[in-house]
Write a protein that holds these residues in place. Sequence first.
Motif: not given
Lengths: 162, 772
Positions: B112-135
């Motif tokens: 899924r991490y190779l098929l999904s375009p989520t991380f094309d514009a956005q690295p899998m870093d702490a701020p992103f993960l934080r936002d995801q965890l909050e959600q």
Amino acid sequence: MKMLDQPLVVSGELSWLGGDRLERRVEHPNREVSTIADGEVSQEREGREPRRFSLKRAPQLQILLDSFVAMLGGDATRLEQAFTIQYSGDDARRWTLALTPRDPKLVRTVSRIEIDGAGNEPHCMRMQEADGDLAVDLLGPLAAKMPATPTRDALAALCRGG
Amino acid sequence: MRPGGRWILLAVWVVALAAIGAFVAQRLRVSTDLRSFMPAPTTPDQRLLMEQVGEGPGSRLLLLAIAGKSDEQLAALSQQLATSLRKDERYSQVLNGSFDIGSLDEQLLPYRYLLSPTFDAQPMDAPFLRDQLEQRLEDLSSPAAGLLKGLLPRDPTLEVLKLAERWTPPKSPDVREGVWFSPQNEALLLVQTRAAGFDPDAQGVAIDGIRKAFAALPEHEGATLKLSGPGYFSVVANAQTRGQAEWIGRISTVGFIVLLLLAYRSIGSLLLSALPIASAALAGIAALIVLFPQVHGITLAFGFTLLGVAQEYPIRVLSHRRAGENALQSVRDLWPLLLTAIASACIAYLAFYASGVNGLKQLAVFTITGLLVAGFSTRYLLAHLLPGRVHDVAGMGWLVRARRGVDALPRPRWIPVLVAVVTVLMLVFARGAFWQNDLSALTPLPQDLLREDARLREALGAPDVRYLLVMEAHDEQGVLALSERLQPTVDALVARHAVDAVELPSRYVPSEAVQRMRQQRLPDRAALERALSEAGQGMPFQAGLFAPFIDDVQKARALPPLTEERFAMSPLGQRVSAMLMPRGDHWVGLGTLSGVHDVAALQALAQGGNGAVRLLDLKETAESMVVDYRTRILHALLAATLLLVVAITVALRSVRRAWHVLAPMTLATFLVLAAERVAGVEVSLFHLVALILAAGLGLHYALFFERDTGDAAEQRRTLHATLVCVLSALLVFGMLAWSSIPVLRAIGLTVSLGVAFHFCLSILMAPHARQD
């Protein structure tokens, strides 16, 4: 909740829109409006794309809907159809309804619901999920008494005592 | 010939027929793929169309609807049927709407991490993960909690759901009780067969399998199963055509036998005259077996019809028998003319061979072989077997009167001119399109079946069947890269409402380059653990909860890129292999379009692609194929006509006599065309085939009427023979004209009209018989 170290607390309004429609409006900690209508659940959050899914995919919600609508609408037959009901009460003022879903598939996700109330007012609704998680809804005036860091026991006491 | 010799000859003939029959029975392999009766594709688009028509995923799709019970019961039936069909080898894919996360199997899940375009514009870093965890925390307190709880440890960013959303067909039917439902409360299923759509026999087996599986379900009683789709249609059309052809054939055979008995009053002659026809049919099939790997069912059906011409040869011989003369003598007198007739019919059928269509080539081989065998066996075998004493038809009272009537007909020279003028006027003033270019207009399916199909297709959100976006590159990766480059432009078109939705192959499988790029952007274990712990600060998630997530990301970093081949094994694989396929030395990708509003905008998109991308209009391509096909047949016919003129002129050794034969035939052919046009018939390929058949019959009438023996009795015999031929042809083809199947009706009507016109014109335009 098993995955979490502490319980989650949210507050807001739950309203019955008539028929099979419920609206859940969360004010705190984040604004969110969820509606269940026509077999579909939609969830809207500030600044996010709304999310929609079929009620079929969320059996807990089906149970919530069945029990709420039946209770608020005073529809005993519907309640009877969906659940086996155990009624217990010290006196007419304080009572507890224990509902167990009849559908064997539903029982696998929600093992039972307990509703505490007094007189005509339900005060508290506790949904025991099959994986051990517990969701407690404090209703009406009791909602204001929600502690900042609740425990299961404290909530149970609150429900019975309110 | 001595009586003993006659019996020996008969025995040898019958034994030879039996031997050929045994050979045929053993070696004959009948194919039912309707495509061999379609024109051969010449352009790449046409080749693609033929592939799509026969093997394409669309043509192998069966639409199923279960109705007649409560939603709950129908959903249960739908699930049970799907489960039972999925176990069956004959079906490559069964969908009923219970499409969920499970469509990506366990082994492919880290992809899924190779098929999904989520991380094309956005690295899998702490701020992103934080936002995801909050959600996710919000999700846990929301009604969706139960839905997401199970996914959380392995997939906190919900990549699986994003992919499922990305892969959901743009328009999909309502899901109730976990399965698809139509607005008419039917549970819907899509079944893809392994068999090609236009192979009615194989489709029949597949459809039978579905019906049997349904009937085997414990609670199917009271529910009905409806089927639709190209494969089902080919089965229905085949059964209908076969059914009608059979009963029509039976009635005409009986009529034909009665007619011959009345005409010749001899059972022996009737049985013997069947021998040349039987020989013709068997020899024709044997020739097909030798020359072609498979014999088409339609070739056989049409072939037997066309062989009706051969019945004329024994009929002519029987009618021209004279009292006291042996059969051999009658045949010898008749033979030059009969040979001319055989040769000219063969020339006409040669036109089919030149058409380049496999089915029609087979038809030509079958009929030409058959005609030659029928003619020569009549001359050299039948003549020896016919009984010596016969009933001379020339003496029959009604025939004498009929011949007198025919001779007394006024035959003014202006008749051909008048007929020609009327024909031209009729052709000029006929309204509507001249040619029928739409192959589907010939489909024998009842309208309500087609409406039902349209309704189910709409309910299932099946893509537009008319347009396809075709991408070409030298390899699979090239096509995928092209598809990725096209995506932003396509998105812009969708935003402009030029088209409702476009599905490109890269939507399912990104190119290797993109997958590698995504792999490189994924953090390593240490970095991810760090980012996650930073993100989770102050949040109530338990320590170590997301270990499965970290494992999956690490697995994804090391995976070989997902290829179409590897993907093909997953439930979605069928969909991808239908959109991405090798063809010769290059690869082709297909984009499906739904709700096309602005064709010009899509064409402009295609033009920007330097020829690597184009918009394929399947309807237009099919029509262009029909036009090509017809042009070739018309050219072949023109050549055949010239050849015919030469052959007849040489055979008759006189241009004037050739004119007397060819003029009525030509006029009558155009008159049939004109009459059908005035009646509003659009001319299809089948009409052309039928016109040729009628012309062949008409040529025989004209040849025999033109023959001037100077013998009134012989003229009467000619009239007798021709009348028997005309009546038998009218009987057979007139019956076909009543058929409800367009193809059979086209042939029946055209040949019946043709026979009538040819007969009348060849009488009216024949040279005057000398008076007794």
